[in-house]
Design a protein around this motif. Sequence first.
Motif, mmCIF file in Angstrom:
data_model
loop_
_atom_site.group_PDB
_atom_site.id
_atom_site.type_symbol
_atom_site.label_atom_id
_atom_site.label_comp_id
_atom_site.label_asym_id
_atom_site.label_seq_id
_atom_site.Cartn_x
_atom_site.Cartn_y
_atom_site.Cartn_z
ATOM 1 N N GLY A 36 0.822 -1.209 0.000
ATOM 2 C CA GLY A 36 0.000 0.000 0.000
ATOM 3 C C GLY A 36 0.853 1.253 0.000
ATOM 4 O O GLY A 36 0.551 2.229 -0.707
ATOM 5 N N PHE A 37 1.929 1.243 0.781
ATOM 6 C CA PHE A 37 2.844 2.379 0.862
ATOM 7 C C PHE A 37 3.463 2.669 -0.514
ATOM 8 O O PHE A 37 3.515 3.829 -0.964
ATOM 9 C CB PHE A 37 3.934 2.053 1.887
ATOM 10 N N ALA B 264 -0.649 4.122 -7.877
ATOM 11 C CA ALA B 264 -1.401 2.908 -8.168
ATOM 12 C C ALA B 264 -2.508 2.768 -7.121
ATOM 13 O O ALA B 264 -2.525 3.487 -6.115
ATOM 14 C CB ALA B 264 -0.489 1.689 -8.154
ATOM 15 N N ASN B 265 -3.433 1.851 -7.327
ATOM 16 C CA ASN B 265 -4.549 1.665 -6.413
ATOM 17 C C ASN B 265 -4.050 1.082 -5.093
ATOM 18 O O ASN B 265 -3.658 -0.088 -5.020
ATOM 19 C CB ASN B 265 -5.596 0.743 -7.044
ATOM 20 N N ASN C 267 -11.614 -16.747 -9.181
ATOM 21 C CA ASN C 267 -12.714 -17.623 -8.769
ATOM 22 C C ASN C 267 -13.427 -17.056 -7.539
ATOM 23 O O ASN C 267 -14.638 -17.203 -7.389
ATOM 24 C CB ASN C 267 -12.165 -19.010 -8.466
ATOM 25 N N ASP C 268 -12.650 -16.395 -6.672
ATOM 26 C CA ASP C 268 -13.215 -15.818 -5.441
ATOM 27 C C ASP C 268 -13.894 -14.475 -5.692
ATOM 28 O O ASP C 268 -14.479 -13.895 -4.770
ATOM 29 C CB ASP C 268 -12.113 -15.614 -4.392
ATOM 30 N N GLY C 269 -13.771 -13.924 -6.918
ATOM 31 C CA GLY C 269 -14.376 -12.630 -7.213
ATOM 32 C C GLY C 269 -13.508 -11.450 -6.830
ATOM 33 O O GLY C 269 -14.006 -10.312 -6.724
ATOM 34 N N GLU C 270 -12.219 -11.670 -6.624
ATOM 35 C CA GLU C 270 -11.315 -10.575 -6.313
ATOM 36 C C GLU C 270 -11.129 -9.686 -7.558
ATOM 37 O O GLU C 270 -11.350 -10.121 -8.697
ATOM 38 C CB GLU C 270 -9.943 -11.106 -5.867
ATOM 39 N N ASP C 271 -10.732 -8.445 -7.329
ATOM 40 C CA ASP C 271 -10.459 -7.517 -8.427
ATOM 41 C C ASP C 271 -9.399 -8.116 -9.363
ATOM 42 O O ASP C 271 -8.470 -8.794 -8.921
ATOM 43 C CB ASP C 271 -9.966 -6.184 -7.865
ATOM 44 N N THR C 272 -9.541 -7.841 -10.671
ATOM 45 C CA THR C 272 -8.583 -8.410 -11.632
ATOM 46 C C THR C 272 -7.160 -7.951 -11.372
ATOM 47 O O THR C 272 -6.200 -8.707 -11.607
ATOM 48 C CB THR C 272 -8.982 -8.036 -13.075
ATOM 49 N N ASP C 273 -6.970 -6.714 -10.894
ATOM 50 C CA ASP C 273 -5.615 -6.236 -10.572
ATOM 51 C C ASP C 273 -5.029 -6.997 -9.389
ATOM 52 O O ASP C 273 -3.825 -7.256 -9.336
ATOM 53 C CB ASP C 273 -5.633 -4.734 -10.254
ATOM 54 N N VAL C 274 -5.886 -7.350 -8.438
ATOM 55 C CA VAL C 274 -5.431 -8.153 -7.294
ATOM 56 C C VAL C 274 -4.986 -9.525 -7.789
ATOM 57 O O VAL C 274 -3.913 -10.027 -7.421
ATOM 58 C CB VAL C 274 -6.550 -8.293 -6.243
ATOM 59 N N VAL D 230 -0.104 -1.964 -9.435
ATOM 60 C CA VAL D 230 -0.451 -2.806 -8.286
ATOM 61 C C VAL D 230 0.492 -4.003 -8.207
ATOM 62 O O VAL D 230 1.032 -4.326 -7.145
ATOM 63 C CB VAL D 230 -1.912 -3.271 -8.376
ATOM 64 N N SER D 231 0.713 -4.655 -9.346
ATOM 65 C CA SER D 231 1.620 -5.809 -9.374
ATOM 66 C C SER D 231 3.040 -5.398 -9.002
ATOM 67 O O SER D 231 3.734 -6.111 -8.267
ATOM 68 C CB SER D 231 1.621 -6.445 -10.766
ATOM 69 N N ALA D 232 3.478 -4.235 -9.524
ATOM 70 C CA ALA D 232 4.828 -3.755 -9.220
ATOM 71 C C ALA D 232 4.984 -3.484 -7.730
ATOM 72 O O ALA D 232 6.017 -3.812 -7.126
ATOM 73 C CB ALA D 232 5.124 -2.484 -10.018
ATOM 74 N N ALA D 233 3.960 -2.904 -7.114
ATOM 75 C CA ALA D 233 4.022 -2.601 -5.679
ATOM 76 C C ALA D 233 4.165 -3.877 -4.861
ATOM 77 O O ALA D 233 4.973 -3.947 -3.920
ATOM 78 C CB ALA D 233 2.769 -1.839 -5.255
ATOM 79 N N VAL D 234 3.393 -4.914 -5.204
ATOM 80 C CA VAL D 234 3.452 -6.171 -4.456
ATOM 81 C C VAL D 234 4.785 -6.880 -4.691
ATOM 82 O O VAL D 234 5.400 -7.400 -3.743
ATOM 83 C CB VAL D 234 2.277 -7.090 -4.845
ATOM 84 N N ALA D 235 5.245 -6.900 -5.933
ATOM 85 C CA ALA D 235 6.524 -7.544 -6.240
ATOM 86 C C ALA D 235 7.672 -6.864 -5.511
ATOM 87 O O ALA D 235 8.573 -7.526 -4.978
ATOM 88 C CB ALA D 235 6.770 -7.519 -7.748
ATOM 89 N N LEU D 236 7.657 -5.549 -5.464
ATOM 90 C CA LEU D 236 8.694 -4.814 -4.728
ATOM 91 C C LEU D 236 8.585 -5.075 -3.229
ATOM 92 O O LEU D 236 9.604 -5.294 -2.555
ATOM 93 C CB LEU D 236 8.567 -3.309 -5.003
#
Length: 692
Positions: A372-373, A380-381, A418-425, A447-453
């Motif tokens: 998130g930070f 990003a979201n 399958n769980d209905g999570e956002d496509t970016d998630v 979003v992907s870059a933030a999580v990967a980092l």
Amino acid sequence: MRTENCLIELGTEELPPKALKSLGEAFAQQFELALSSANLPFGSVNWFAAPRRLAVYVSDLAESQEDKTVEKRGPAVSAAFDADGNPTKAAQGWARGNGIDIADAERLVTDKGEWLLHKAHVAGQSISALLEGLVNQTISKLPIPKPMRWGSYSTQFIRPVHTLCALYGSEVINITALGLSSGRTVQGHRFHGEARFELDHADNYAKALEAQYVIADFNARKDKTRQILEDAAAELSLTPDYDEELLEEIASLVEWPVVLKAGFDEGFLSVPKEALIYTMKDDQKYVPLLDANGDLVNTFLFISNIESKDPTQVVSGNEKVIRPRLADAEFFYNSDRKVSLESRLDSLASVLFQKQLGTLKEKSERISLLSGFIAKKINANEENASRAGLLAKTDLMSNMVMEFPDVQGVMGKYYALNDGEDTDVAQALYEQYLPRFAGDTLPSNGVSAAVALADKLDTLAGIFGIGQLPKGDKDPFALRRAAIGVLRIITELSLPLDLNDLVEKAIDVYGDKLSNKDTKTQVVDFVLGRFNALLQDQQVAIDVIQSVAAKRPTKPSDYLARVNAVAQFKALEESEALAAANKRVANILSKQKVDTGTSVNIETALLTEESEKALYEALVASEQKVTSALAQQDYTLILTTLATLREAIDSFFDNVMVMAEDEAVKQNRLALLTLLRQLFLTTADISILAKS
């Protein structure tokens, strides 16, 4: 001197496929080193490697070493004879050891004195006398982590060895290795060829084996395998899905590659293709086929080691083998979808990330905060990034990933959708491990870059924070790969991120778990060190890297921009003179203990020489342009602007005495040089480019 082509072959049981290529290469490399050390002239050394053999082929190998003369110096003449001219015991012992009389000794006269000398003629040893030692020396240096014994032999090798062929041209050289005596016997194909046959000449090795259904040349066999796969896929208007690693492993499993086509129940295609592809390629060494859209089809290719009279039986057997594996994948997928990723969070508490750093659940919570930070900093979201970070490791607890570990992240994406999570998630769960290796793709969105980092930075901060820094080639947590991943994501996606901020936040979310007070500095320096190594791999000149490293920029995108600007500056005609001038300025200011970090006050009234007035005016004009360019981080413009100062700088040093007798004039001129130094340091320490 006579030369012949030489062949050495070890006929073995099936060798480990993943080690075959390295064994073949090492066999040739070590044998070549052994020949060179023995001073045996030769042309070239080539290697062969197939499942049941390792061989080296040496062209134009001399039949013996060259004869040589060896000078053996004796005692000094003054110590070799007594006052009456009789040889001393030292001289007599030396002569006896060399098998000569004192009277036969020559004299060696130098500016330091005179010594007894014997020039001994040493006849070169023949290949027949040397080969056994060379072969055994080579075998002992092969990369074999777990050697084995077999039968009643006390010798050890990676697999049992049954034949030893040693030919010098058409002549057998008698040697012993691995408990075997050499001959001209070679193994044919296990099913199509003769169990053993006699090889008449070293030159006929590859041809004779091909007649026995063995392609001994590893690369030729790999190329044929590639070709028949491509041809078979083209006939079906499909694309074979394989990489070099899989191709080499397949080529290491067969001696006579034959491609066959098989299929599986179309119903299995409801399972994510990555899971099916993984089990086909990794477990069975099959080659999946993709259609024009990149989707998996229910036909695949495999390579057989035999030309079967009834290939349908071979195909049927392989289809029977793959069916239960695909059924397992289908069962795991369907059962996993009944449990949401979120509900798996608590189960992560039972899995340790690292003893001192806590569980995977705790890591997930840290990644969520850090994601998130980072997302906020790159626009990003933030909510999606935090959510993806929290769920990032939950698929590790699924049946599918436990059975097929390589699909971690991949299955997270499918289960999230399958769980209905956002496509970016969902996409972030898939891309959290990117890049996994050199040249790998990068996260596709913010979003992907933030999580990967976040994932990589959490690991770096945590492991450094408990003092477990990587040492030598030991890097159990893959910190070097994590650092390079961080750098590639930031620089190649042009993200405005500062390592200081990222590492500080990563440390903060650990709370009181970390004990190393120098964690932040050590992690940042470690990542910057990997950046320097990465740039060197990209052929950036070391002095260019060092000039930027001296400034220690902690924003990777900014660091790269500076490196590119300095590299362009170095190519300018003026760069060499300006670098030398910078070095001179740096030395002067250093000796005078001038702090270049302080503000500069230049008294124009004290500028008396035309050259220093001209330099001052040029610096003032450049300063305005540099300040404007610096706000845009346009380092190329900064250095291009400063390159125009060359004439003024040269004139200043030619006509102005910096160390004037008048202290005020001297300090004013030092201030002028300080301003010059500060302008160049806005980008890098250009003085490092100066030739020593």
